[in-house]
Write a protein that holds these residues in place. Structure first.
Motif, short mmCIF file in Angstrom:
data_model
loop_
_atom_site.label_atom_id
_atom_site.label_comp_id
_atom_site.label_asym_id
_atom_site.label_seq_id
_atom_site.Cartn_x
_atom_site.Cartn_y
_atom_site.Cartn_z
N ARG A 45 20.10 34.08 36.99
CA ARG A 45 21.46 34.51 36.70
C ARG A 45 21.82 35.68 37.61
O ARG A 45 21.11 36.69 37.65
CB ARG A 45 21.58 34.91 35.23
N ASP A 46 22.89 35.53 38.34
CA ASP A 46 23.29 36.53 39.33
C ASP A 46 24.61 37.21 38.95
O ASP A 46 25.52 36.56 38.41
CB ASP A 46 23.46 35.89 40.71
N LEU A 47 24.71 38.47 39.33
CA LEU A 47 25.95 39.22 39.12
C LEU A 47 27.04 38.70 40.05
O LEU A 47 26.79 38.47 41.24
CB LEU A 47 25.70 40.70 39.39
N VAL A 48 28.24 38.55 39.50
CA VAL A 48 29.39 38.12 40.30
C VAL A 48 30.35 39.29 40.50
O VAL A 48 30.71 39.62 41.62
CB VAL A 48 30.12 36.95 39.62
N ALA A 49 30.77 39.91 39.40
CA ALA A 49 31.74 41.00 39.49
C ALA A 49 31.70 41.81 38.21
O ALA A 49 31.38 41.29 37.14
CB ALA A 49 33.15 40.45 39.69
N THR A 50 32.02 43.11 38.35
CA THR A 50 32.11 43.98 37.19
C THR A 50 33.33 44.89 37.29
O THR A 50 33.85 45.13 38.39
CB THR A 50 30.87 44.87 37.04
N VAL A 51 33.75 45.39 36.13
CA VAL A 51 34.82 46.39 36.08
C VAL A 51 34.43 47.41 35.03
O VAL A 51 34.00 47.06 33.93
CB VAL A 51 36.19 45.74 35.76
N THR A 52 34.54 48.69 35.37
CA THR A 52 34.18 49.75 34.45
C THR A 52 35.38 50.16 33.61
O THR A 52 36.52 49.76 33.88
CB THR A 52 33.67 50.98 35.19
N SER A 53 35.11 50.99 32.60
CA SER A 53 36.20 51.48 31.75
C SER A 53 37.22 52.27 32.55
O SER A 53 38.40 52.32 32.19
CB SER A 53 35.64 52.32 30.61
N GLY A 54 36.76 52.86 33.64
CA GLY A 54 37.68 53.61 34.50
C GLY A 54 38.42 52.76 35.50
O GLY A 54 39.27 53.27 36.24
N GLY A 55 38.09 51.48 35.56
CA GLY A 55 38.80 50.58 36.44
C GLY A 55 38.11 50.30 37.77
O GLY A 55 38.63 49.55 38.60
N SER A 56 36.94 50.88 37.99
CA SER A 56 36.21 50.61 39.23
C SER A 56 35.64 49.21 39.20
O SER A 56 35.12 48.77 38.16
CB SER A 56 35.08 51.62 39.41
N THR A 57 35.72 48.53 40.33
CA THR A 57 35.24 47.16 40.40
C THR A 57 34.10 47.04 41.41
O THR A 57 33.98 47.84 42.34
CB THR A 57 36.36 46.19 40.79
N PHE A 58 33.28 46.01 41.19
CA PHE A 58 32.18 45.69 42.10
C PHE A 58 32.14 44.18 42.23
O PHE A 58 32.33 43.45 41.24
CB PHE A 58 30.85 46.21 41.54
N TYR A 59 31.87 43.71 43.45
CA TYR A 59 31.77 42.28 43.70
C TYR A 59 30.50 41.97 44.48
O TYR A 59 30.12 42.72 45.39
CB TYR A 59 32.98 41.78 44.49
N ALA A 60 29.89 40.86 44.15
CA ALA A 60 28.80 40.36 44.97
C ALA A 60 29.35 40.01 46.35
O ALA A 60 30.51 39.59 46.49
CB ALA A 60 28.17 39.14 44.32
N GLU A 61 28.51 40.17 47.38
CA GLU A 61 28.96 39.89 48.74
C GLU A 61 29.47 38.47 48.89
O GLU A 61 30.42 38.22 49.63
CB GLU A 61 27.81 40.14 49.71
N SER A 62 28.86 37.55 48.17
CA SER A 62 29.19 36.14 48.33
C SER A 62 30.60 35.79 47.81
O SER A 62 31.12 34.73 48.15
CB SER A 62 28.17 35.27 47.60
#
Length: 115
Positions: A45-62
């Motif tokens: 199971r791989d991470l795709v994307a996240t969003v924090t309570s403050g609104g910061s986002t993260f995306y997998a490179e793919s």
């Protein structure tokens, strides 16, 4: 605790789009981090994307530049907009919520990208 229910998966042709929804059983405003993972057959199971309570986002490179994670506080829902889908995006997609009391997962929704 929070219960999460994903929806919006399905079969789509390469280059197409889908929007996944994750409905939470409670107010998501104070949930530390919400996100999406995916698991293809025989793979981890791989991470795709996240969003924090403050609104910061993260995306997998793919998925950078193709997927967008967003939230609707009024609907207690987190979305994953997926554009320019590729066959390698085929997987079960899971919604997750990370809180001080632990991590919680939905049951998953299948996304199949195929012609």
């Amino acid at each position: 605790q929070v219960q999460l229910v994903e929806s919006g998966g399905g079969l789509v042709q390469p280059g197409g789009s889908l929007r996944l929804s994750c409905l939470a059983s409670r107010d998501i405003f104070r949930i530390d981090t919400m996100g999406w993972y995916r698991q293809a057959p025989g793979k981890q199971r791989d991470l795709v994307a996240t969003v924090t309570s403050g609104g910061s986002t993260f995306y997998a490179e793919s998925v950078k530049g193709r997927f967008t994670i967003s939230r609707d506080f009024a609907e207690n829902t987190v979305y994953l907009q997926m554009n320019s889908l590729k066959p390698e995006d085929t997987a079960v997609y899971y919604c997750t919520a990370n809180m001080m009391t632990g991590s919680f997962w939905g049951q998953g929704t299948q996304v199949t990208v195929s012609s």
